[in-house]
Design a protein around this motif. Structure first.
Motif, mmCIF file in Angstrom:
data_model
loop_
_atom_site.group_PDB
_atom_site.id
_atom_site.type_symbol
_atom_site.label_atom_id
_atom_site.label_comp_id
_atom_site.label_asym_id
_atom_site.label_seq_id
_atom_site.Cartn_x
_atom_site.Cartn_y
_atom_site.Cartn_z
ATOM 1 N N LEU A 70 0.858 -1.178 0.000
ATOM 2 C CA LEU A 70 0.000 0.000 0.000
ATOM 3 C C LEU A 70 0.892 1.225 0.000
ATOM 4 O O LEU A 70 1.662 1.436 0.941
ATOM 5 C CB LEU A 70 -0.902 0.015 1.239
ATOM 6 N N ASP A 107 -13.454 -2.809 -5.545
ATOM 7 C CA ASP A 107 -12.010 -2.739 -5.310
ATOM 8 C C ASP A 107 -11.698 -3.186 -3.881
ATOM 9 O O ASP A 107 -12.340 -2.730 -2.933
ATOM 10 C CB ASP A 107 -11.503 -1.316 -5.527
ATOM 11 N N LEU A 109 -9.282 -2.469 -1.877
ATOM 12 C CA LEU A 109 -8.744 -1.464 -0.957
ATOM 13 C C LEU A 109 -9.746 -0.364 -0.640
ATOM 14 O O LEU A 109 -9.987 -0.066 0.524
ATOM 15 C CB LEU A 109 -7.454 -0.838 -1.503
ATOM 16 N N THR A 137 -9.113 3.979 -9.215
ATOM 17 C CA THR A 137 -10.232 3.611 -8.354
ATOM 18 C C THR A 137 -10.802 4.801 -7.600
ATOM 19 O O THR A 137 -11.809 4.676 -6.921
ATOM 20 C CB THR A 137 -9.817 2.503 -7.366
ATOM 21 N N SER A 149 -5.244 0.772 -8.207
ATOM 22 C CA SER A 149 -5.141 -0.613 -7.740
ATOM 23 C C SER A 149 -4.698 -1.543 -8.856
ATOM 24 O O SER A 149 -5.093 -1.379 -10.006
ATOM 25 C CB SER A 149 -6.497 -1.117 -7.224
ATOM 26 N N PRO A 151 -5.027 -5.381 -8.339
ATOM 27 C CA PRO A 151 -5.309 -6.517 -7.463
ATOM 28 C C PRO A 151 -4.584 -7.802 -7.866
ATOM 29 O O PRO A 151 -4.340 -8.652 -7.013
ATOM 30 C CB PRO A 151 -6.830 -6.697 -7.568
ATOM 31 N N ASP A 154 -1.537 -7.262 -6.105
ATOM 32 C CA ASP A 154 -1.766 -6.704 -4.771
ATOM 33 C C ASP A 154 -0.909 -5.468 -4.506
ATOM 34 O O ASP A 154 -0.283 -5.331 -3.465
ATOM 35 C CB ASP A 154 -1.572 -7.761 -3.675
ATOM 36 N N TYR A 156 -1.317 -1.307 -4.380
ATOM 37 C CA TYR A 156 -2.381 -0.312 -4.214
ATOM 38 C C TYR A 156 -1.767 1.029 -3.832
ATOM 39 O O TYR A 156 -0.711 1.078 -3.192
ATOM 40 C CB TYR A 156 -3.355 -0.749 -3.105
#
Length: 185
Positions: A70, A107, A109, A137, A149, A151, A154, A156
């Protein structure tokens, strides 16, 4: 127990990111961005904000550790720049209270924040072009890419600071990131 480290990119809110994670009963610590990737043992990584891209240390190498990442503010910009996106100066500039339109309610996150959320964000620099594999997003009146994002990998990013009190649903961002890390674990 899930372990998420916060990479210190010399931002003023890094300690608040760690506290937000600790408040969720997550094993966490702040690590210097010069830490060798091989020395990092974590189920997830938060790339903190910071003053500029010249002080990101080894942080770009952490994107290859095969754990969820993140990026917050500069952390998001770092992800974009490293993976082929474009970062440039924002039109708005400094910190502001902004309404972000969440574009994808599925999404992992930010989807739970749909349709919009109020955030505290700096727009001195922004992601202007998404890297390949990413989707936008979130957007706002002052920034076209407030959240992104990927995904599948992974990875973000959010332009705003979920760790500060001015961000209305910041804790949800950390909770969602925890779920992403636990799903991978």
């Amino acid at each position: 127990m899930t372990r998420i480290v916060v990479v210190d990119n010399h931002g003023q809110f890094t300690h608040l990111e760690q506290r937000a994670l600790r408040d969720l009963d997550i094993e966490t610590e702040i690590i210097d961005n010069e830490t060798p990737p091989a020395a990092i043992e974590a189920d997830g990584i938060v790339l903190s904000g910071g003053p500029d891209m010249d002080r990101i240390g080894s942080a770009p190498e952490y994107l290859d550790l095969d754990v969820p990442v993140l990026g917050i503010c500069l952390g998001m910009q770092l992800i974009a720049a490293e993976l082929g996106g474009r970062v440039d100066s924002g039109d708005y500039g400094g910190y502001a209270d902004v309404t972000v339109d969440i574009e994808d309610e599925t999404d992992p996150l930010v989807g739970s924040l749909f349709p919009e959320t109020r955030v505290w964000a700096s727009h001195a620099d922004e992601v202007k072009t998404l890297p390949e594999g990413f989707t936008r997003t979130g957007k706002s009146d002052v920034c076209e890419i407030e959240a992104m994002s990927d995904p599948d990998r992974d990875l973000y990013g959010v332009q705003w600071h979920p760790e500060v009190a001015h961000t209305e649903e910041g804790e949800a961002v950390f909770e969602n990131f925890l779920e992403i890390c636990e799903r991978r674990g």
